[in-house]
Scaffold this active site. Structure first.
Site, short mmCIF file in Angstrom:
data_model
loop_
_atom_site.label_atom_id
_atom_site.label_comp_id
_atom_site.label_asym_id
_atom_site.label_seq_id
_atom_site.Cartn_x
_atom_site.Cartn_y
_atom_site.Cartn_z
N ARG A 105 -16.33 9.29 -8.20
CA ARG A 105 -15.83 7.96 -7.85
C ARG A 105 -17.01 7.02 -7.99
O ARG A 105 -18.04 7.18 -7.32
CB ARG A 105 -15.29 7.92 -6.42
CG ARG A 105 -15.05 6.50 -5.93
CD ARG A 105 -14.29 6.42 -4.63
NE ARG A 105 -12.88 6.74 -4.83
CZ ARG A 105 -11.90 6.42 -3.98
NH1 ARG A 105 -12.19 5.77 -2.86
NH2 ARG A 105 -10.64 6.74 -4.22
N HIS A 132 -7.50 4.52 -11.70
CA HIS A 132 -7.43 5.48 -10.59
C HIS A 132 -6.30 6.48 -10.91
O HIS A 132 -5.26 6.49 -10.25
CB HIS A 132 -7.14 4.71 -9.29
CG HIS A 132 -7.35 5.51 -8.04
ND1 HIS A 132 -7.86 6.79 -8.02
CD2 HIS A 132 -7.09 5.20 -6.73
CE1 HIS A 132 -7.91 7.22 -6.77
NE2 HIS A 132 -7.45 6.28 -5.98
N GLN A 135 -4.49 8.85 -8.24
CA GLN A 135 -3.53 8.19 -7.36
C GLN A 135 -2.16 8.14 -8.01
O GLN A 135 -1.13 8.32 -7.35
CB GLN A 135 -4.01 6.78 -7.02
CG GLN A 135 -3.08 6.03 -6.09
CD GLN A 135 -3.04 6.63 -4.69
OE1 GLN A 135 -4.09 6.82 -4.09
NE2 GLN A 135 -1.86 6.93 -4.19
N ASP A 220 -1.51 -3.50 -3.79
CA ASP A 220 -2.83 -2.97 -3.42
C ASP A 220 -3.61 -4.11 -2.77
O ASP A 220 -3.18 -5.27 -2.83
CB ASP A 220 -3.54 -2.45 -4.69
CG ASP A 220 -4.83 -1.69 -4.41
OD1 ASP A 220 -5.11 -1.36 -3.24
OD2 ASP A 220 -5.58 -1.43 -5.38
N CYS A 260 -1.34 2.56 -2.31
CA CYS A 260 -2.31 3.66 -2.41
C CYS A 260 -3.10 3.83 -1.12
O CYS A 260 -3.64 4.90 -0.87
CB CYS A 260 -3.24 3.44 -3.59
SG CYS A 260 -4.29 1.99 -3.47
N ARG A 288 -1.44 13.22 -2.51
CA ARG A 288 -2.75 13.30 -3.17
C ARG A 288 -3.23 14.74 -3.17
O ARG A 288 -3.77 15.24 -4.16
CB ARG A 288 -3.80 12.42 -2.45
CG ARG A 288 -3.53 10.91 -2.51
CD ARG A 288 -3.68 10.36 -3.92
NE ARG A 288 -4.98 10.64 -4.51
CZ ARG A 288 -6.11 9.95 -4.27
NH1 ARG A 288 -6.06 8.90 -3.47
NH2 ARG A 288 -7.25 10.26 -4.86
N1 NVA Z 1 -8.13 -1.11 -5.73
C1 NVA Z 1 -8.68 -0.41 -4.60
C2 NVA Z 1 -8.13 0.97 -4.52
C3 NVA Z 1 -8.63 1.79 -3.37
C4 NVA Z 1 -8.08 3.18 -3.35
C5 NVA Z 1 -10.18 -0.37 -4.72
O1 NVA Z 1 -10.69 -0.13 -5.82
O2 NVA Z 1 -10.87 -0.60 -3.73
N1 CP Z 2 -6.08 5.75 -2.19
C1 CP Z 2 -7.33 6.19 -2.15
O1 CP Z 2 -7.93 6.54 -3.16
O2 CP Z 2 -7.88 6.22 -0.90
P1 CP Z 2 -9.40 6.48 -0.53
O3 CP Z 2 -10.18 5.28 -0.97
O4 CP Z 2 -9.39 6.64 0.96
O5 CP Z 2 -9.87 7.73 -1.24
#
Ligand code: NVA
Ligand code: CP
Length: 304
Positions: A105, A132, A135, A220, A260, A288
């Protein structure tokens, strides 16, 4: 490295493989719920590099590896040489010489691509600024469990043209649904991502038009990780783009709501929608685990 399977985007699997993975995810869920052991990854190790925060992704990959008989190692930039500037290519070569898979990540998608290029084991994208895909496996599993095949369905994305939105665009093409994206001006998704799926996706700024008759409504946060300094500007820009009861009433009467998570109640979604009867967000979050176990099984049981 040639011939190593990676999962950096939904396009790394064919539509058939993705469909099979979703079915397998629900099978693995049933195995888990029945209390049966299924341990095809004994002695396999997954390294997990997190350069951004996470609850669901970290938990689901770590729990998933343990349940499949393997082990997961958490690596943060604070505690490893990654945070002190060791090149990602060197990290890739060293890490992949010791483990069976790597999840990352991070911010720039190019970093995940470089990691995969220099890794001798499968690399999984656990979220980048671009997309992502893990997800979406869970989201597609959740829709499949609730409503059956998503092929031909209508999905409304409300909000930022961000990493999640990009993965919905990719999913529209791979799973065969129509996607109506509705965002404020200036927050459209990436043009190249859109161009790749133009036959099944459209973008507008009209919330009512985009959500009318939708089978799935999703959104989101307005400010993703890395955008926090824009929070106030974004709250102003997105204030007319909340998924609330009015929006859900425009959608199909059997529409489901997904997010998500983490969510900001009162911003992108009202509390009565996310905590209401059309919301499947807790099932989605749990999926997930099951969807990624199917992915880990696919990538790590026979990695060649
Ligand atoms: N769009 C959000 C998704 C988090 C799971 C982010 O990148 O923070
Ligand atoms: N939806 C998701 O990826 O959550 P986290 O940021 O908690 O991993």
């Amino acid at each position: 490295m040639a011939d190593v399977k990676h999962f950096l985007s939904l396009f790394d699997l064919s539509p058939t493989e993705l469909g099979d993975l979703i079915v397998r995810a629900s099978e693995l869920k049933a195995i888990q719920k029945a209390g049966k052991l299924h341990t095809p990854l004994q002695n396999k190790v997954l390294a997990m590099i997190f350069e951004k925060s996470s609850t669901r992704t970290r938990l689901s990959f770590e729990a998933g590896m343990v349940q499949l008989g393997g082990h997961a190692i958490f690596m943060s930039p604070q505690d490893t040489q990654i945070g002190r500037g060791e090149p990602i290519e060197d990290t890739a070569r060293v890490t992949s010489s010791m483990v069976d898979g790597i999840m990352i990540r991070t911010f720039a998608h190019e970093k995940a691509v470089a990691l995969a290029e220099y890794s001798s084991v499968p690399v999984i994208n656990g979220l980048t600024d671009l997309n992502h895909p893990c997800q979406l496996l869970a989201d597609m599993q959740t829709y499949y469990e609730a409503r059956g095949s998503i092929k031909g369905a209508t999905v409304a994305w409300v909000g930022d043209g961000n990493n999640m939105c990009h993965s919905y665009i990719n999913a529209a093409k791979q799973f065969g649904f129509t996607l109506h994206i509705c965002c404020p001006e200036g927050y459209e998704p990436d043009a190249a991502v859109l161009a790749n799926a133009k036959e099944c996706v459209n973008v507008s700024h009209d919330l009512e038009e985009a959500t009318k008759g939708a089978d799935l409504v999703t959104t989101d946060v307005w400010a993703s990780m890395g955008d926090e300094q824009e929070q106030n500007v974004r709250v102003a820009a997105f204030s007319n783009y909340q998924v609330n009861q009015h929006v859900m009433q425009l959608a199909d009467k059997n529409a489901i709501f997904l997010h998500c998570l983490p969510a900001h109640r009162g911003e992108e979604v009202s509390a009565d929608v996310i905590d209401g009867s059309q919301s499947l967000v807790w099932q989605q979050a749990e999926n997930r685990l099951h969807a990624q176990k199917a992915l880990l099984e696919y990538l790590l049981v026979n990695p060649e």
